[in-house]
Every structure is written in structure tokens, then in C-alpha cells.
Scaffold this motif. Sequence first.
Motif, PDB file in Angstrom:
ATOM      1  N   CYS A 156       0.789  -1.718   0.322  1.00 27.00           N
ATOM      2  CA  CYS A 156       0.368   0.174  -0.009  1.00 27.00           C
ATOM      3  C   CYS A 156       0.988   1.676  -0.178  1.00 27.00           C
ATOM      4  O   CYS A 156       0.358   2.542  -0.516  1.00 27.00           O
ATOM      5  N   GLY A 157       2.670   0.384   0.437  1.00 26.82           N
ATOM      6  CA  GLY A 157       3.076   2.408   0.081  1.00 26.82           C
ATOM      7  C   GLY A 157       4.127   2.928   1.780  1.00 26.82           C
ATOM      8  O   GLY A 157       3.699   3.891   1.786  1.00 26.82           O
ATOM      9  N   LYS A 158       3.882   1.537   2.571  1.00 27.21           N
ATOM     10  CA  LYS A 158       4.282   2.126   4.093  1.00 27.21           C
ATOM     11  C   LYS A 158       5.839   2.699   3.935  1.00 27.21           C
ATOM     12  O   LYS A 158       6.077   3.213   4.280  1.00 27.21           O
ATOM     13  N   SER A 159       7.130   2.106   2.775  1.00 26.58           N
ATOM     14  CA  SER A 159       7.793   2.152   2.608  1.00 26.58           C
ATOM     15  C   SER A 159       8.229   3.665   2.158  1.00 26.58           C
ATOM     16  O   SER A 159       9.514   4.178   3.001  1.00 26.58           O
ATOM     17  N   THR A 160       7.076   3.397   1.263  1.00 23.63           N
ATOM     18  CA  THR A 160       7.488   5.241   0.950  1.00 23.63           C
ATOM     19  C   THR A 160       7.034   6.222   1.747  1.00 23.63           C
ATOM     20  O   THR A 160       7.863   7.200   1.608  1.00 23.63           O
ATOM     21  N   VAL A 166      -6.801   8.764   7.983  1.00 30.25           N
ATOM     22  CA  VAL A 166      -6.834   7.693   6.608  1.00 30.25           C
ATOM     23  C   VAL A 166      -6.438   8.624   5.495  1.00 30.25           C
ATOM     24  O   VAL A 166      -6.723   9.764   5.528  1.00 30.25           O
ATOM     25  N   ILE A 167      -5.144   7.992   4.885  1.00 32.04           N
ATOM     26  CA  ILE A 167      -4.801   8.918   3.638  1.00 32.04           C
ATOM     27  C   ILE A 167      -5.372   7.154   2.614  1.00 32.04           C
ATOM     28  O   ILE A 167      -4.248   6.615   2.560  1.00 32.04           O
ATOM     29  N   ASN A 168      -5.716   7.975   2.057  1.00 33.97           N
ATOM     30  CA  ASN A 168      -5.919   6.867   0.388  1.00 33.97           C
ATOM     31  C   ASN A 168      -4.659   6.445  -0.315  1.00 33.97           C
ATOM     32  O   ASN A 168      -3.764   8.339  -1.028  1.00 33.97           O
ATOM     33  N   GLU A 175       1.534  11.838  -6.666  1.00 37.19           N
ATOM     34  CA  GLU A 175       0.397  12.172  -5.969  1.00 37.19           C
ATOM     35  C   GLU A 175       0.514  11.908  -4.334  1.00 37.19           C
ATOM     36  O   GLU A 175       0.088  12.650  -4.090  1.00 37.19           O
ATOM     37  N   MET A 176       1.029  10.845  -4.927  1.00 34.70           N
ATOM     38  CA  MET A 176       1.083  10.476  -2.897  1.00 34.70           C
ATOM     39  C   MET A 176       1.937  11.042  -2.384  1.00 34.70           C
ATOM     40  O   MET A 176       1.212  10.924  -1.214  1.00 34.70           O
ATOM     41  N   LYS A 223       0.267  17.190   3.214  1.00 32.73           N
ATOM     42  CA  LYS A 223      -0.954  17.607   2.857  1.00 32.73           C
ATOM     43  C   LYS A 223      -1.184  16.959   4.656  1.00 32.73           C
ATOM     44  O   LYS A 223      -2.062  17.978   4.921  1.00 32.73           O
ATOM     45  N   GLN A 224      -1.110  16.220   4.955  1.00 33.17           N
ATOM     46  CA  GLN A 224      -1.079  15.820   6.258  1.00 33.17           C
ATOM     47  C   GLN A 224       0.198  15.635   7.165  1.00 33.17           C
ATOM     48  O   GLN A 224       0.311  15.107   8.623  1.00 33.17           O
TER      49      GLN A 224
END
Length: 230
Positions: free
Chosen positions: A31-35, A204-206, A213-214, A220-221
Motif C-alpha cells: 500500500c506504500g508504507k515504505s514510501t 486515513v490517507i488513500n 500524488e502520494m 498535506k497531512q
Amino acid sequence: RERNYDNVQTASRPKPSKKKYTVAVEGNIGCGKSTFLNYFKKAHNVEVFPEPVDKWKDVHGFNTLEKMYNDAQRWSLAFQSFVQLTMVDIHSKESEHGIKLIERSLYSARYCFVENLYRSNLMPEVDYAVLSEFYNWIQENQDMHVDLIVYLQATPKTCQDRIRARNRHEEQSVPIEYLQSLHDLHEDWLIHQKKFKVPCPVLVINTDCDLQEMYKRFDKQKDSILLRNK
Ligand code: TTP
């Protein structure tokens, strides 16, 4: 016979701790945890604790991750026991910096992965019972506090595409159904708050988007993640 393995429904929130403000990043495989961790490790007051996948792949020469994927019935107890040990280690680590940012937690190892293996008949009940007892003991006796969970929410299809692209050989046979049931368990736990208690607030971050974009979404958060403890 109806057995009850978890005291998680009745357990209170973890004891207050003097330890550092701790943020755990959670979400499905790919899902992108390492990023996320790479992005936040640049912040000056953050210390990042990545998940020790390399340790799981070399326990005195044994690749327990590979063994688990090749024959879960036989090896998932060995693998998940070791995951649990490395997670306790991370929870108990002191941080030099203001914020401790950890990849996953003992919670998701138990509530998502162990739960999934058992429910999908990939883990014998006796192994599930032993791991649950072990987990319950840790929860009652160790400090595993988390102040904020950042849940990176992505569809199983996005996760599958990323898993394929990164090509970790152990994961090549992971079917979409496996990702779907892991996704459902993350959603049940962190969004619908069913069965297992959430130990802290959830942001929550989609992450169904490209890398640029990620980064924008993380940016933003940023303040609400890093400044909550102020
Ligand atoms: P993840 O913890 O999902 O890490 P990742 O590197 O896939 O994360 P991302 O792509 O978001 O950066 O899982 C690493 C591998 O370990 C994956 O194959 C799933 C497996 N795993 C288990 O089987 N059981 C567990 O309890 C945990 C924590 C991971």
C-alpha cells in the motif's frame, strides 16, 4: 467447542507511557508504507523504525517469509512467532528524536495477518491458540503504546500491481483473494472498528494514486501527523 482466544475486546487501552510520541503506519501489503517512511525520515524530529523484513528472511540462515508463503500450514507459526518477537523489539525501543515512526505494529500482525491465516484455514487452530496466548501476554505485560495510526488505504488491485512491480520473489504467488481478505481485515479493524479495538486515533490517507500524488497527499497531512504531540 466455542473457544475464545482474545481478550482484546475487553482489554483496556495500553497503559500511559513516558515513551516517545509514537506513530504507526499501517495498511495492506504494497500500500506504500515504505514510501511513507522514506518521505517522513527527512523530517528533523522523526526517527523511523522500518519493519525488519530482512531479519525474517534470515533467521540463522532460514528464510521464514519464503517458507510461510510456500507452505503456510507448516510454517506460519514459526514465521508469525518471529514477526511477533521483532515487533515487540520495535515497540520497546527508545528513540532519540521527538517522534518515533514505526512500520506496522504488533496489533496488525495479530489482528490482520494471524487472523487472516487462521480464518483462511492456512494456520492450524492449535498454532492460532498458541500465538493468541503469546500476544495476550505481551499486550498485558509490555508497553506497546501507539499515539496515532496512519492507515494507508488502497484497493487490493493497486496493492497487487505494486507487489508485481517490486518483484520480491517470496511474494510472487500471493493471490488477489489473499490481498482482498487482508484488506477487509484492515478495514474491519481501522475503519469499521469491529472485533478488535483500535488503540489510538486513526488518520486515513488513500494511496490509490501515482508516486507524485502520494507525496502530495503525505505533504498535506504532514502537520497533523508531526504536530499532534505539540
Ligand atoms: P508488509 O508489512 O505489508 O510490508 P511491505 O513492504 O509490503 O509494505 P509496503 O509495500 O506498504 O511498503 O509486509 C511485508 C511482507 O511480510 C509481506 O509479504 C507480508 C508479510 N507479513 C506477514 O505475512 N505477516 C505479518 O504479520 C507481517 C507484519 C507481514
